[in-house]
Write an enzyme that holds these catalytic residues in place. Sequence first.
Site, PDB file in Angstrom:
ATOM      1  N   GLU A  51      86.213 -12.797  55.346  1.00  0.00           N
ATOM      2  CA  GLU A  51      85.276 -13.911  55.290  1.00  0.00           C
ATOM      3  C   GLU A  51      86.045 -15.209  55.048  1.00  0.00           C
ATOM      4  OE1 GLU A  51      82.643 -13.523  51.965  1.00  0.00           O
ATOM      5  OE2 GLU A  51      81.784 -15.515  52.212  1.00  0.00           O
ATOM      6  N   ASP A  78      83.808 -12.126  49.867  1.00  0.00           N
ATOM      7  CA  ASP A  78      83.789 -12.598  48.480  1.00  0.00           C
ATOM      8  C   ASP A  78      82.860 -11.728  47.646  1.00  0.00           C
ATOM      9  OD1 ASP A  78      85.442 -14.630  49.193  1.00  0.00           O
ATOM     10  OD2 ASP A  78      83.847 -16.141  49.404  1.00  0.00           O
ATOM     11  N   ASP A 120      80.416 -12.394  45.886  1.00  0.00           N
ATOM     12  CA  ASP A 120      79.228 -13.151  45.480  1.00  0.00           C
ATOM     13  C   ASP A 120      78.073 -12.823  46.424  1.00  0.00           C
ATOM     14  OD1 ASP A 120      79.883 -14.384  47.812  1.00  0.00           O
ATOM     15  OD2 ASP A 120      80.386 -16.321  46.940  1.00  0.00           O
ATOM     16  N   ASP A 166      76.668 -14.483  48.878  1.00  0.00           N
ATOM     17  CA  ASP A 166      76.948 -14.716  50.304  1.00  0.00           C
ATOM     18  C   ASP A 166      77.839 -13.605  50.850  1.00  0.00           C
ATOM     19  OD1 ASP A 166      75.443 -16.907  50.615  1.00  0.00           O
ATOM     20  OD2 ASP A 166      77.107 -18.364  50.526  1.00  0.00           O
TER      21      ASP A 166
END
Length: 651
Positions: free
Chosen positions: A441, A514, A516, A518
């Site tokens: 990403e 990541d 998180d 997203d």
Amino acid sequence: MEDEEKKIEELERAPEEYTEKNIQVLEGLEAVRKRPGMYIGTTAEPGLHHLVWEIVDNAIDEALAGYCTVVTVTINKGDTITVSDNGRGIPVGIVAKTGKPAVETVYTVLHAGGKFGEGGGYKVSGGLHGVGASVVNALSEWLEVVVHKDGGIFKIRFENGGHVAKPLERIGDAQDTGTIVTFKPDATIFQETTIFKYETIRDRLRQMAFLNKGVRIVVRDERDLDNVLEDTFHYEGGVKEYVKYLNANKTPLFEDIIYCEGIDSGIVAEVAMQYNDGYASNVYSFCNNINTHEGGTHEEGFRMAITRVINAYARQNKYLKDNDDNLTNDDVREGLTAIISVKHPNPQYEGQTKTKLGNSEVRKIVSNIVGEQFNRFLMENPKTAKIIIDKVVLASNARLAAKNAREATRKKSVLDIASLPGKLADCSSKDPEKRELFIVEGNSAGGSAKNGRDRETQAILPLRGKILNVEKAQQKRVFDNAEIGNMINGIGGGYGPDFDVTKIRYHKVVIMTDADVDGSHIRILLLTFFYRYMRPLVENGYVYIAQPPLYRATYRSRHYYCYNDEQLEVLKSKLPANARIDIQRYKGLGEMDDTQLWETTMDPSARKMMRVTLDDAIEADLIFDMLMGERVEPRKEFINKHAKFVKNLDI
Ligand code: 1YM
């Protein structure tokens, strides 16, 4: 009760010499213990659960024969299993051939159940499982059968892989009838695990209830008495309700669930279907309650019939002009949810995983039943017929547009080295087994990964932003998407029905996002794409999820990486109480430099990766629908329920 009389007659014939038979029996069970894999596939978790299916199959057979209405499965404390039913009870009289009570014979002679079952009821087990109750006995530390029958309660106990420990005896009176089986799997056989998964049993029994209408199936987990779990499944509508369940998170195009059924030459066929406004096809087929993942003749018959009927109806009613091409199998499948279930007394399975139905007569039987009844449905419901034809024509137009678009791009880029995506930093090894593709990403993390990697075996493909949600998008848009094109070209096995897993250029495709919200969204988008367009990649276990650390703790200039909160707590507890620890929480991969990324996430000798597996494709489909589909409410509910939903994804 003619069968019963025949059986008693047989039971009363003089028992032959049975010492020798006894030895044969024990040799039979010993063979199962020596090569359990031959009988139950594996001794890992699926094999353990297989024991449950085997006993449940006997109870379901009794239900299909019309004598049993309720089946209960309980996981007891200590991970023993109890299966009970309210059928006739396994016969307890002596069988002439073995000189033993029938119930003992069923539990000690391989495949005995089928043999005396002949002529009685409809025997449906004997498919992929169907190895018989004696196999469960052979692989158990102990097993007890209690039979309520003829006014009495009878009990027999086996130990150590099927040796009779307490012969059959009458232990009391009963007004009711039924069979209760309790067993403890042998931990010396099931070395990997002897812990049952409630969700696995629950999902399979729900499916059994859908496939066998009218049977009430209760599943209970009593391992934690403060938190007993229980679910009851009972569907009068059978496969019709199964389709409703599968479409629960989709938007159906009409209310009705189209249902066809029939019996021909002893083969029972049932089909239920409904269209939704999506593009994926969710057609599942079963033979004798077993999911035929690889399809087979029942699925072919179904597809032939609906394509034929839709084309004929579309032409008759001028939805198709004379010189329009026929609608294809693929067109009629778009947005279709269907269950095809056949019950066959003598199924033949083919294919790599023996989950493809091979009996050729089934093709025509299913095709005739569906052809006739689906045609009648369209004639009687012209409004719904129009909705279906509109949907299929739309799919056909989209398919033609996609084909044109593909041909246009193919001229530019054939799937060869020359067309590898520019953003791909490939590795030098030529051996796909050694090669790993990291899908990363963000460009900045992609940069770190390129510098930090092992250039021989690790390739990096950075992704820009979010990829397309293939669940919501039409096919044409999927193939117009640059990120998706890069992945298809990079991986190299093609896509969709043509995907060829033997051509892929990497045996590890690693999603690195990541830690998180997203990141987890992107991860699900990627998984959805692989699942829908490169399913064998997932099925063969080539997809992985990288696990970057969540924290870096620094103490006296030494770095410690922690992958979750628990690990951080453990670390803190190990360091002196007043230690000054500097804790850095990584919000994204981009916060790590090349070396850190290599050390924590990419170095094969140190990294942790999660392999994506596909336990249950149908339940996985439902979860993808929910996470990626149009409807917001069920998704919210699911996410609220499973705060760490990505971890819980059953894929
Ligand atoms: C909890 C598991 O095994 N139920 C069960 C098994 C049988 C019968 C009824 C049964 C079958 C027949 C006649 C028949 C079985 N019987 C045999 C055999 N539940 C569970 N319930 N009477 C009772 O098939 O004709 C095998 S399975 F061979 F002994 F008849």
